[in-house]
Enzyme design. Structure first.
Site, PDB file in Angstrom:
ATOM      1  N   GLY A 177       5.399  20.428  23.665  1.00  0.00           N
ATOM      2  CA  GLY A 177       5.650  21.249  22.484  1.00  0.00           C
ATOM      3  C   GLY A 177       7.117  21.376  22.170  1.00  0.00           C
ATOM      4  N   ASP A 183      10.595  28.136  26.736  1.00  0.00           N
ATOM      5  CA  ASP A 183       9.675  29.224  26.430  1.00  0.00           C
ATOM      6  C   ASP A 183       9.299  29.857  27.766  1.00  0.00           C
ATOM      7  OD1 ASP A 183       7.775  27.561  27.636  1.00  0.00           O
ATOM      8  OD2 ASP A 183       6.424  27.540  25.914  1.00  0.00           O
ATOM      9  N   HIS A 184       8.298  30.697  27.767  1.00  0.00           N
ATOM     10  CA  HIS A 184       7.883  31.383  28.992  1.00  0.00           C
ATOM     11  C   HIS A 184       7.405  30.408  30.070  1.00  0.00           C
ATOM     12  CE1 HIS A 184       4.530  31.025  26.204  1.00  0.00           C
ATOM     13  NE2 HIS A 184       3.724  30.950  27.254  1.00  0.00           N
ATOM     14  N   CYS A 242       9.266  23.668  28.635  1.00  0.00           N
ATOM     15  CA  CYS A 242       8.109  24.507  28.348  1.00  0.00           C
ATOM     16  C   CYS A 242       7.041  24.069  29.340  1.00  0.00           C
ATOM     17  CB  CYS A 242       7.660  24.409  26.886  1.00  0.00           C
ATOM     18  SG  CYS A 242       6.873  22.883  26.374  1.00  0.00           S
ATOM     19  N   GLY A 243       5.860  24.600  29.255  1.00  0.00           N
ATOM     20  CA  GLY A 243       4.841  24.287  30.254  1.00  0.00           C
ATOM     21  C   GLY A 243       4.636  22.802  30.476  1.00  0.00           C
ATOM     22  N   THR A 244       4.412  22.059  29.399  1.00  0.00           N
ATOM     23  CA  THR A 244       4.186  20.611  29.508  1.00  0.00           C
ATOM     24  C   THR A 244       5.389  19.788  29.078  1.00  0.00           C
ATOM     25  OG1 THR A 244       3.351  20.381  27.246  1.00  0.00           O
ATOM     26  CG2 THR A 244       1.730  20.902  28.981  1.00  0.00           C
ATOM     27  N   HIS A 283      18.402   3.652  28.108  1.00  0.00           N
ATOM     28  CA  HIS A 283      17.792   2.894  27.015  1.00  0.00           C
ATOM     29  C   HIS A 283      17.635   3.680  25.723  1.00  0.00           C
ATOM     30  CE1 HIS A 283      15.754  -0.156  29.940  1.00  0.00           C
ATOM     31  NE2 HIS A 283      17.065  -0.097  30.083  1.00  0.00           N
ATOM     32  N   ARG A 311      21.535  -3.816  22.776  1.00  0.00           N
ATOM     33  CA  ARG A 311      20.273  -3.917  22.044  1.00  0.00           C
ATOM     34  C   ARG A 311      19.592  -2.560  21.893  1.00  0.00           C
ATOM     35  NH1 ARG A 311      19.047  -5.206  27.301  1.00  0.00           N
ATOM     36  NH2 ARG A 311      17.037  -4.504  28.108  1.00  0.00           N
ATOM     37  N   HIS A 312      19.867  -1.647  22.792  1.00  0.00           N
ATOM     38  CA  HIS A 312      19.251  -0.324  22.734  1.00  0.00           C
ATOM     39  C   HIS A 312      19.775   0.479  21.542  1.00  0.00           C
ATOM     40  CE1 HIS A 312      17.419  -1.267  26.508  1.00  0.00           C
ATOM     41  NE2 HIS A 312      18.606  -1.448  27.064  1.00  0.00           N
TER      42      HIS A 312
END
Length: 152
Positions: free
Chosen positions: A79, A15-16, A74-76, A107, A141-142
Site C-alpha cells: 500500500g 503506517d501502524h 507498512c504491513g506488506t 538496476h 542501460r538501466h
C-alpha cells in the site's frame, strides 16, 4: 560499508503496521550514519492510520529534493509503495531479501526502500537498509529503462 555518496537527508514514513520497523530503522541510522539528517514523516504510534497520508508526505519530500532518499514501511509494503510510486520521480521498491535490495538500487535507482513491517524481521530490515544505502546505481542501460517509467 559506506552510505550512498551525497546522502544528506533521509525521510522516514510508515503506517501502524510499519511503525516498529520505522522506529528501528531510525535508531539504526542515527548510529550508522550520524552525519545524515533524518526527517520522520510519521506515524508516531501503532494506532490505526491511513498509509497514504504518510506516503504522500515522504513522496513529496523526495520529489521536491527536501530529502535525498526515503525508507517506508507498512504491513506488506504494498500500500505504501503503491502510493509512493504515483509521484513522478519517486521509485519505491519493496524488498524481502538482501539481493532484491541491492538490485533495486543497482538496476532501478530506487530512491525509497519499502519494507514489509509484518513479514520481515526487524533485524532483516536493518540489513536491507544497510545494503540499500551501500549500493550505487549502475546507470547505463538501466537509465534508459528508468526514463520510460513515468507516463504523462
Amino acid at each position: 560499508m559506506s552510505m550512498i555518496k551525497g546522502v544528506k537527508k533521509i525521510g522516514l514514513a510508515s503506517d501502524h503496521g510499519g511503525f516498529y520497523m520505522k522506529e528501528t530503522v531510525k535508531e539504526f541510522l542515527k548510529k550508522w550514519a550520524p552525519d545524515v539528517e533524518l526527517i520522520d514523516y510519521g506515524t508516531d504510534s501503532v494506532a490505526s492510520v491511513d498509509y497514504p497520508d504518510y506516503a504522500q508526505k515522504l513522496a513529496r519530500a523526495v520529489q521536491s529534493g527536501e530529502v535525498d532518499y526515503g525508507v517506508a514501511s507498512c504491513g506488506t509494503a504494498n500500500g505504501i509503495s503503491m502510493t509512493l510510486n504515483r509521484y513522478e520521480g519517486v521509485r519505491a521498491g519493496i524488498v524481502w531479501n538482501e539481493e532484491i535490495t541491492e538490485l533495486i538500487r543497482k538496476h532501478n535507482d530506487a530512491n525509497i526502500l519499502a519494507i514489509p513491517g509484518r513479514f520481515v524481521s526487524l533485524n532483516d530490515g536493518l540489513k536491507f537498509v544497510e545494503r540499500f544505502f551501500s549500493t550505487e546505481f549502475e546507470g547505463g542501460r538501466h537509465q534508459r529503462r528508468i526514463d520510460k517509467i513515468h507516463c504523462k
